[in-house]
Design a protein around this motif. Structure first.
Motif, PDB file in Angstrom:
ATOM      1  N   TYR A  48      12.783 -16.715   7.683  1.00 23.64           N
ATOM      2  CA  TYR A  48      13.071 -16.549   9.276  1.00 23.64           C
ATOM      3  C   TYR A  48      12.313 -17.842   9.966  1.00 23.64           C
ATOM      4  O   TYR A  48      12.580 -17.986  11.118  1.00 23.64           O
ATOM      5  N   SER A 207       6.802  -6.657   3.172  1.00 24.67           N
ATOM      6  CA  SER A 207       6.167  -6.474   4.182  1.00 24.67           C
ATOM      7  C   SER A 207       5.935  -5.142   4.820  1.00 24.67           C
ATOM      8  O   SER A 207       5.395  -4.767   5.929  1.00 24.67           O
ATOM      9  N   GLU A 232      -0.818  -9.449   0.760  1.00 22.60           N
ATOM     10  CA  GLU A 232      -1.282  -8.965   1.890  1.00 22.60           C
ATOM     11  C   GLU A 232      -1.282  -7.485   1.991  1.00 22.60           C
ATOM     12  O   GLU A 232      -0.411  -6.784   1.572  1.00 22.60           O
TER      13      GLU A 232
HETATM   14  P1  OAD Z   1       9.154 -10.211   3.663  1.00 19.30           P
HETATM   15  O1  OAD Z   1       9.303 -11.464   3.703  1.00 19.30           O
HETATM   16  O2  OAD Z   1       9.119  -9.463   5.185  1.00 19.30           O
HETATM   17  O3  OAD Z   1       7.820  -9.673   3.115  1.00 19.30           O
HETATM   18  C1  OAD Z   1       7.640 -10.088   1.692  1.00 19.30           C
HETATM   19  C2  OAD Z   1       6.052  -9.750   1.306  1.00 19.30           C
HETATM   20  O4  OAD Z   1       5.799 -10.212  -0.101  1.00 19.30           O
HETATM   21  C3  OAD Z   1       5.154 -10.147   2.081  1.00 19.30           C
HETATM   22  O5  OAD Z   1       4.013  -8.905   2.328  1.00 19.30           O
HETATM   23  C4  OAD Z   1       4.441 -11.334   1.555  1.00 19.30           C
HETATM   24  O6  OAD Z   1       3.116 -11.529   1.660  1.00 19.30           O
HETATM   25  C5  OAD Z   1       4.643 -10.858  -0.087  1.00 19.30           C
HETATM   26  N1  OAD Z   1       4.649 -11.800  -1.292  1.00 19.30           N
HETATM   27  C6  OAD Z   1       5.408 -12.974  -1.135  1.00 19.30           C
HETATM   28  N2  OAD Z   1       5.395 -13.429  -2.287  1.00 19.30           N
HETATM   29  C7  OAD Z   1       4.708 -12.594  -3.023  1.00 19.30           C
HETATM   30  C8  OAD Z   1       4.254 -12.874  -4.469  1.00 19.30           C
HETATM   31  N3  OAD Z   1       4.365 -13.769  -5.369  1.00 19.30           N
HETATM   32  N4  OAD Z   1       3.407 -11.618  -4.885  1.00 19.30           N
HETATM   33  C9  OAD Z   1       2.974 -10.666  -4.141  1.00 19.30           C
HETATM   34  N5  OAD Z   1       3.402 -10.499  -2.856  1.00 19.30           N
HETATM   35  C10 OAD Z   1       4.343 -11.455  -2.315  1.00 19.30           C
HETATM   36  O7  OAD Z   1      10.543  -9.359   2.993  1.00 19.30           O
HETATM   37  P2  OAD Z   1      10.979  -7.932   2.824  1.00 19.30           P
HETATM   38  O8  OAD Z   1       9.482  -6.853   2.886  1.00 19.30           O
HETATM   39  O9  OAD Z   1      11.577  -7.854   1.626  1.00 19.30           O
HETATM   40  O10 OAD Z   1      16.625  -7.156   5.311  1.00 19.30           O
HETATM   41  O11 OAD Z   1      11.768  -7.838   4.047  1.00 19.30           O
HETATM   42  C11 OAD Z   1      12.663  -6.564   4.178  1.00 19.30           C
HETATM   43  C12 OAD Z   1      13.991  -6.904   4.721  1.00 19.30           C
HETATM   44  O12 OAD Z   1      13.700  -7.527   5.894  1.00 19.30           O
HETATM   45  C13 OAD Z   1      14.813  -7.542   3.892  1.00 19.30           C
HETATM   46  O13 OAD Z   1      15.401  -6.889   3.047  1.00 19.30           O
HETATM   47  C14 OAD Z   1      15.820  -8.150   4.809  1.00 19.30           C
HETATM   48  C15 OAD Z   1      14.953  -8.732   6.039  1.00 19.30           C
HETATM   49  O14 OAD Z   1      15.402  -8.639   7.147  1.00 19.30           O
HETATM   50  C16 OAD Z   1      17.791  -7.282   5.877  1.00 19.30           C
HETATM   51  O15 OAD Z   1      18.054  -8.443   5.977  1.00 19.30           O
HETATM   52  C17 OAD Z   1      18.418  -6.119   6.267  1.00 19.30           C
END
Ligand code: OAD
Length: 287
Positions: A48, A207, A232
């Motif tokens: 994003y 997240s 986090e």
């Molecule tokens: P986010 O990008 O919102 O969150 C990713 C999370 O993973 C964050 O809290 C990061 O800090 C954490 N993170 C990143 N790398 C990591 C690592 N190596 N180890 C541990 N933690 C790590 O992604 P999602 O929660 O998957 O939906 O997002 C949810 C939905 O929002 C997605 O499925 C998508 C998006 O819009 C749709 O498009 C419908």
């Protein structure tokens, strides 16, 4: 093993206690970051923060149904670059979920990801719920008619345009769940019974910003331990779980939550070393 964080020790205690036979795992984009697939919301590297060239009114518009019906081009451009293929390999965390399945401890893996790396890692398909859909099939955003998945892929990836529905001419898209769409039937069919049955919830790499999946941690029974392995602290982990009550022990989730901050692959490695599962993990990850 050096200095093992107390949280990881506590997770190891739970997993070796013989009490966890119905584990529900909830994953998000963070578990695939080490496979070089960016997540959505990490500042700087998340998807994003990197959509300027599409001139969107807001970043999530790229996955918004109403927006796509008027202007499919930003998603088509993005999908033509990111269409899941064979370029990415499962991470240690994906292999760990497969290991839980192999040990008969996994009830279900609810993933928000559309990269299919859980199945590629060896998690049986019936154990995986792709909450936000997948790229294998496609359909019309106007009349919902099915459209051949391979043809959709060819038109988006090679011709870089939105396929037109053969029934009504509307724009077709792969069956990933956009904002404004409901989740797959399989999710709705299983989520209530799975969360009721869960004897452990393991949340990794998300997240918890997007519903209804972000309600899963609220749906497990009040005595079900909840583990968060994430960079986090998110959601209601360690926090208040509802309106203030007189019964203090029910006021927060702290009594049943375990949180370890960091890279989930690192956490899983340490955990598996403690459990003596490292060789099995590596074998699964290498296969
Ligand atoms: P986010 O990008 O919102 O969150 C990713 C999370 O993973 C964050 O809290 C990061 O800090 C954490 N993170 C990143 N790398 C990591 C690592 N190596 N180890 C541990 N933690 C790590 O992604 P999602 O929660 O998957 O939906 O997002 C949810 C939905 O929002 C997605 O499925 C998508 C998006 O819009 C749709 O498009 C419908």
């Amino acid at each position: 093993l050096g200095n093992v964080p107390q949280a990881i020790k506590s997770v190891a205690d739970l997993l070796s206690s013989n009490k966890c036979k119905n584990i529900v795992v909830l994953t998000g984009a963070g578990v695939s970051c080490n496979a070089r697939i960016p997540d959505f919301r990490t500042p700087g590297t998340g998807l994003y923060d990197n959509l300027q060239k599409y001139n969107l009114p807001f970043p999530e518009a790229v996955f918004d149904l109403g927006f796509y019906r008027n202007n499919p081009d930003p998603f088509v451009q993005l999908a033509s670059e990111l269409w899941p293929g064979l370029r990415h390999s499962p991470t240690i965390t994906h292999s760990f979920i497969a290991l839980l399945a192999k040990k008969g401890m996994l009830l279900r893996n609810y993933t928000q990801n559309i990269d299919m790396l859980d199945v590629l890692a060896g998690v049986p398909e019936d154990k995986v719920i792709e909450c936000h859909g997948h790229f294998r099939t496609s359909s019309c955003t106007n009349c919902s008619s099915a459209f051949d998945g391979e043809e959709c892929k060819r038109i988006i990836v090679e011709e870089k345009r939105a396929p037109a529905c053969k029934q009504c001419g509307g724009f077709v898209k792969p069956d990933i769940v956009f904002f404004g769409e409901s989740l797959p039937l399989k999710y709705h069919r299983l989520v209530k019974q799975d969360t009721k049955m869960a004897d452990l919830l393991l949340v990794m790499g998300t997240s918890l910003m997007v519903g209804p999946v972000n309600m899963i941690p609220e749906m497990v029974r009040s005595n079900c331990p909840r583990i968060l392995l994430n960079r986090e602290l998110v959601g209601t982990f360690l926090r208040r779980n509802g309106p203030r009550t007189r019964r203090k022990s029910y006021d927060t989730n702290a009594h049943r939550d375990i949180f370890h901050s960091g890279d989930c692959d690192d956490s899983i490695r340490t955990l598996c070393a403690l459990l003596g599962w490292e060789t099995e993990l590596d074998e699964l990850n290498a296969s």
